[in-house]
Every structure is written in structure tokens, then in C-alpha cells.
Design a protein around this motif. Structure first.
Motif, PDB file in Angstrom:
ATOM      1  N   THR A  10      63.197  31.049  40.909  1.00 17.02           N
ATOM      2  CA  THR A  10      63.159  29.651  41.324  1.00 17.02           C
ATOM      3  C   THR A  10      64.143  28.870  40.473  1.00 17.02           C
ATOM      4  O   THR A  10      64.661  29.377  39.473  1.00 17.02           O
ATOM      5  CB  THR A  10      61.752  29.052  41.162  1.00 17.02           C
ATOM      6  N   GLU A  18      61.956  29.604  46.761  1.00 17.86           N
ATOM      7  CA  GLU A  18      62.167  30.884  46.073  1.00 17.86           C
ATOM      8  C   GLU A  18      63.396  31.569  46.655  1.00 17.86           C
ATOM      9  O   GLU A  18      63.643  31.492  47.853  1.00 17.86           O
ATOM     10  CB  GLU A  18      60.983  31.823  46.326  1.00 17.86           C
ATOM     11  N   LYS A 110      65.038  30.949  37.116  1.00 12.18           N
ATOM     12  CA  LYS A 110      63.926  31.490  36.351  1.00 12.18           C
ATOM     13  C   LYS A 110      63.230  32.567  37.178  1.00 12.18           C
ATOM     14  O   LYS A 110      62.676  32.269  38.230  1.00 12.18           O
ATOM     15  CB  LYS A 110      62.938  30.363  36.007  1.00 12.18           C
ATOM     16  N   THR A 112      60.442  34.688  38.476  1.00  8.76           N
ATOM     17  CA  THR A 112      59.035  34.298  38.529  1.00  8.76           C
ATOM     18  C   THR A 112      58.077  35.432  38.858  1.00  8.76           C
ATOM     19  O   THR A 112      56.929  35.392  38.442  1.00  8.76           O
ATOM     20  CB  THR A 112      58.817  33.186  39.565  1.00  8.76           C
ATOM     21  N   ARG A 113      58.546  36.432  39.609  1.00  8.85           N
ATOM     22  CA  ARG A 113      57.623  37.508  39.981  1.00  8.85           C
ATOM     23  C   ARG A 113      58.372  38.706  40.535  1.00  8.85           C
ATOM     24  O   ARG A 113      59.496  38.577  41.006  1.00  8.85           O
ATOM     25  CB  ARG A 113      56.587  37.024  40.986  1.00  8.85           C
TER      26      ARG A 113
END
Length: 117
Positions: A10, A18, A110, A112-113
Motif C-alpha cells: 500500500t 492495494e 509498504k 502489508t501481506r
């Protein structure tokens, strides 16, 4: 050859949006997992060369990052920094004066997952 693994990132400059990347290199996948675990705190932002083509794993965008070119960085030159929505909106200009050579390095990216298939 690694099994293709997908991650999301993100940007605070695009809240609620996303961008999905696919990694195909074992070392890069391991690096991404260290970012997510908090073990890697320096080289945490996404860099790679964009390809002006939609992919099924990232359907919100008309472009993706070439998995072979994805690396993570701490600092990069300003000329490759851009917001993901701005890149989408100005994709026809990417590769010239805007994002020369198609290199994209969103400074505020960043991870994120990790996406689970």
C-alpha cells in the motif's frame, strides 16, 4: 526456480488501495517475508520495472511490475517515485520523462501481506 509468491503493498498517498506484486526469486521472497516479520527494517520499499499490461492477480491496474526486476530499497532517486493511482492515470506517459525506462520506486510503498493461494 522459486514458486511464484504474491505480496500486497500500500501507499499512504493512496489510502485503501492495494497493489499486488509477484515474486519468483527465492532470495527476494525471503527478503519480503523478513520485511513482513519486522526483521528487515531498512530495505523495505518496492522497486521494479513496470510492464503496461494487466495481469489476473492485480486486476485493478492496467500495469504490473516485472517479477524479475523487483527488489527492495531504502533510498532511491526521485525520478522513479510515484503514486500507484497516478501511474495508472498517466500510464501512457510512463517510460519517457515520467518513470524513465519504466522504473518505478514508490518511496512510501509498504509491504502489508503475503497472499495465500
Amino acid at each position: 526456480m522459486a514458486t511464484a509468491t504474491r505480496f500486497a503493498f500500500t501507499q499512504p498517498s493512496s489510502p485503501g488501495v492495494e497493489f499486488i506484486i509477484e515474486l519468483t526469486d527465492d532470495a527476494t521472497i525471503a527478503h519480503a517475508r523478513r520485511i513482513l516479520s519486522g526483521d528487515e527494517k531498512n530495505e523495505i520499499h518496492v522497486h521494479g520495472r513496470i510492464i503496461k499490461q494487466r495481469v489476473p492477480y492485480n486486476p485493478k491496474f492496467s500495469f504490473h511490475i516485472d517479477p524479475r526486476t523487483i527488489r527492495f530499497f531504502q533510498m532511491a532517486i526521485e525520478v522513479c517515485d510515484a503514486n500507484m493511482v497516478y501511474v495508472e492515470d498517466h500510464l501512457d506517459e510512463a517510460g519517457g520523462a515520467f518513470l524513465p525506462g519504466g522504473h518505478w520506486c514508490p518511496w512510501d510503498s509498504k509491504l502489508t501481506r503475503e497472499l495465500k493461494e
